[in-house]
Motif scaffolding. Sequence first.
Motif, PDB file in Angstrom:
ATOM      1  N   VAL A 112      -9.446   1.233   6.707  1.00  0.00           N
ATOM      2  CA  VAL A 112      -9.530   1.368   8.174  1.00  0.00           C
ATOM      3  C   VAL A 112      -9.957   2.805   8.476  1.00  0.00           C
ATOM      4  O   VAL A 112      -9.837   3.679   7.606  1.00  0.00           O
ATOM      5  CB  VAL A 112      -8.161   1.059   8.843  1.00  0.00           C
ATOM      6  CG1 VAL A 112      -7.757  -0.392   8.652  1.00  0.00           C
ATOM      7  CG2 VAL A 112      -7.073   1.969   8.300  1.00  0.00           C
ATOM      8  N   PRO A 113     -10.448   3.092   9.668  1.00  0.00           N
ATOM      9  CA  PRO A 113     -10.857   4.466   9.976  1.00  0.00           C
ATOM     10  C   PRO A 113      -9.707   5.455   9.741  1.00  0.00           C
ATOM     11  O   PRO A 113      -8.571   5.201  10.134  1.00  0.00           O
ATOM     12  CB  PRO A 113     -11.227   4.396  11.468  1.00  0.00           C
ATOM     13  CG  PRO A 113     -11.642   2.972  11.673  1.00  0.00           C
ATOM     14  CD  PRO A 113     -10.741   2.164  10.772  1.00  0.00           C
ATOM     15  N   GLY A 114     -10.020   6.543   9.058  1.00  0.00           N
ATOM     16  CA  GLY A 114      -9.018   7.573   8.799  1.00  0.00           C
ATOM     17  C   GLY A 114      -8.208   7.381   7.533  1.00  0.00           C
ATOM     18  O   GLY A 114      -7.440   8.253   7.153  1.00  0.00           O
ATOM     19  N   ALA A 115      -8.357   6.231   6.862  1.00  0.00           N
ATOM     20  CA  ALA A 115      -7.569   5.971   5.646  1.00  0.00           C
ATOM     21  C   ALA A 115      -8.222   6.624   4.425  1.00  0.00           C
ATOM     22  O   ALA A 115      -9.416   6.943   4.437  1.00  0.00           O
ATOM     23  CB  ALA A 115      -7.433   4.463   5.426  1.00  0.00           C
ATOM     24  N   GLU A 116      -7.416   6.778   3.363  1.00  0.00           N
ATOM     25  CA  GLU A 116      -7.901   7.391   2.124  1.00  0.00           C
ATOM     26  C   GLU A 116      -9.013   6.542   1.496  1.00  0.00           C
ATOM     27  O   GLU A 116      -8.944   5.305   1.501  1.00  0.00           O
ATOM     28  CB  GLU A 116      -6.725   7.505   1.137  1.00  0.00           C
ATOM     29  CG  GLU A 116      -7.113   8.132  -0.190  1.00  0.00           C
ATOM     30  CD  GLU A 116      -5.961   8.065  -1.208  1.00  0.00           C
ATOM     31  OE1 GLU A 116      -4.950   7.390  -0.929  1.00  0.00           O
ATOM     32  OE2 GLU A 116      -6.124   8.670  -2.281  1.00  0.00           O
ATOM     33  N   SER A 117     -10.023   7.210   0.949  1.00  0.00           N
ATOM     34  CA  SER A 117     -11.123   6.488   0.289  1.00  0.00           C
ATOM     35  C   SER A 117     -10.595   5.654  -0.874  1.00  0.00           C
ATOM     36  O   SER A 117      -9.727   6.105  -1.628  1.00  0.00           O
ATOM     37  CB  SER A 117     -12.148   7.486  -0.241  1.00  0.00           C
ATOM     38  OG  SER A 117     -12.748   8.152   0.820  1.00  0.00           O
ATOM     39  N   HIS A 118     -11.162   4.475  -1.014  1.00  0.00           N
ATOM     40  CA  HIS A 118     -10.668   3.513  -2.002  1.00  0.00           C
ATOM     41  C   HIS A 118     -11.861   2.712  -2.551  1.00  0.00           C
ATOM     42  O   HIS A 118     -12.762   2.337  -1.788  1.00  0.00           O
ATOM     43  CB  HIS A 118      -9.652   2.590  -1.311  1.00  0.00           C
ATOM     44  CG  HIS A 118      -9.070   1.558  -2.204  1.00  0.00           C
ATOM     45  ND1 HIS A 118      -9.666   0.340  -2.427  1.00  0.00           N
ATOM     46  CD2 HIS A 118      -7.938   1.571  -2.949  1.00  0.00           C
ATOM     47  CE1 HIS A 118      -8.930  -0.365  -3.271  1.00  0.00           C
ATOM     48  NE2 HIS A 118      -7.874   0.360  -3.596  1.00  0.00           N
ATOM     49  N   GLY A 119     -11.858   2.443  -3.858  1.00  0.00           N
ATOM     50  CA  GLY A 119     -12.985   1.760  -4.495  1.00  0.00           C
ATOM     51  C   GLY A 119     -13.288   0.397  -3.900  1.00  0.00           C
ATOM     52  O   GLY A 119     -14.449   0.052  -3.665  1.00  0.00           O
ATOM     53  N   GLY A 120     -12.244  -0.406  -3.647  1.00  0.00           N
ATOM     54  CA  GLY A 120     -12.466  -1.745  -3.099  1.00  0.00           C
ATOM     55  C   GLY A 120     -13.018  -1.688  -1.688  1.00  0.00           C
ATOM     56  O   GLY A 120     -13.949  -2.427  -1.336  1.00  0.00           O
TER      57      GLY A 120
END
Length: 369
Positions: free
Chosen positions: A219-227
């Motif tokens: 979601v906007p503002g969340a930590e970057s994640h591979g999936g």
Amino acid sequence: MGLRLNCVRSPSTPATTLSLFPMDTAAFDRERHVAFLEMMLERLPEDYESQEINRLTLAYFAISGLAVLDALDQVNREQLISWVLSFQEEPGNEADSKNAEFYGFGGSMSSKLLKNDRKVLYYNCSHLASTYCALAILKLIGYSLSSINFEPILTSMRGLQQPDGSFIPIHIGAEADLRFVYCAAAICFMLNNWTGMDKARAKEYIMKCQSYDGGFGLVPGAESHGGATYCAVAALHLMGFLRSDCLYESSQPCIIDIPLLLHWSLQRQSFNGGFQGRANKASDTCYAFWVGGVLKIIGGYQLLNREALRSFLLSCQSKYGGFKKFPENIYPDLYHSLYGFLALSLLEEPGLKPLLVELGIPVFSEAGI
Ligand SMILES: [Zn+2]
């Protein structure tokens, strides 16, 4: 007592027999993996019982795995088609079609409640992820999607899109994030009909999810994640907003920051050759596909260390067939098995079929929609 998927005949080659033979961990053991998936289609270990509600998704992992291994010949095609179609929910009448429910595919028959007389109560639990899995299975076995009643799927799917462009997966309310934007885009792409979503609003939402470091959060503002990063990039590509190999496209500005995305993605390859889903996490089989797929779509795949990645993936093969999440685990699981196969297909491992990377499935026979 394990969970039965009940969608194919009994396998002819039990994986339990193969697991008695030692495995060469420096080689890809295709035969062992085929036997493992066939056994999983017949009966899943009891650990999967709690995932009964996701029966269709579990079947998708096995069927897509067999497809990339080019071993779908053991599957009873007609039986599988009617099993998958049995999960479709359709409006009963004109009033139903306007009741704001989503009419797609449910994940399991247990999502319907049964009366004492065994008649099915109408309880619609259609879910975007189950609908993606159902359509993907049908595509993989060459079933023409024009044969299904797809209008209600598309019409009712619009009701799941939120004002910010994101999607909830089910009409009774749930979290909205990039996973379901991706499912919606993949469903429209497979049905070759984009009336099921507002692409412009979905694009705006995805762009807001790119983080300061170049990756994408759910979601906007969340930590970057591979999936999440795969969902963002693949959805933009499916919707036609991001061209393949855009890394080398200098004539047109891109709607997302590609150099930063490339940097973040390459940084996910760890010292042991595998990919991590987030910074400072252990390498995990599935991210070799999620992050590798992103690199493939944008044109940066040749920049990773392929030899190191291959040897990490092979170290995650299980002696029972399939892939484990981490090399030190003992048992494989269906999810990491599929994404291990897909990751090795990206590496062009002999014996594996090429992928339609943005859909996350092997290239299917064109039956049209
Ligand atoms: Zn994983």
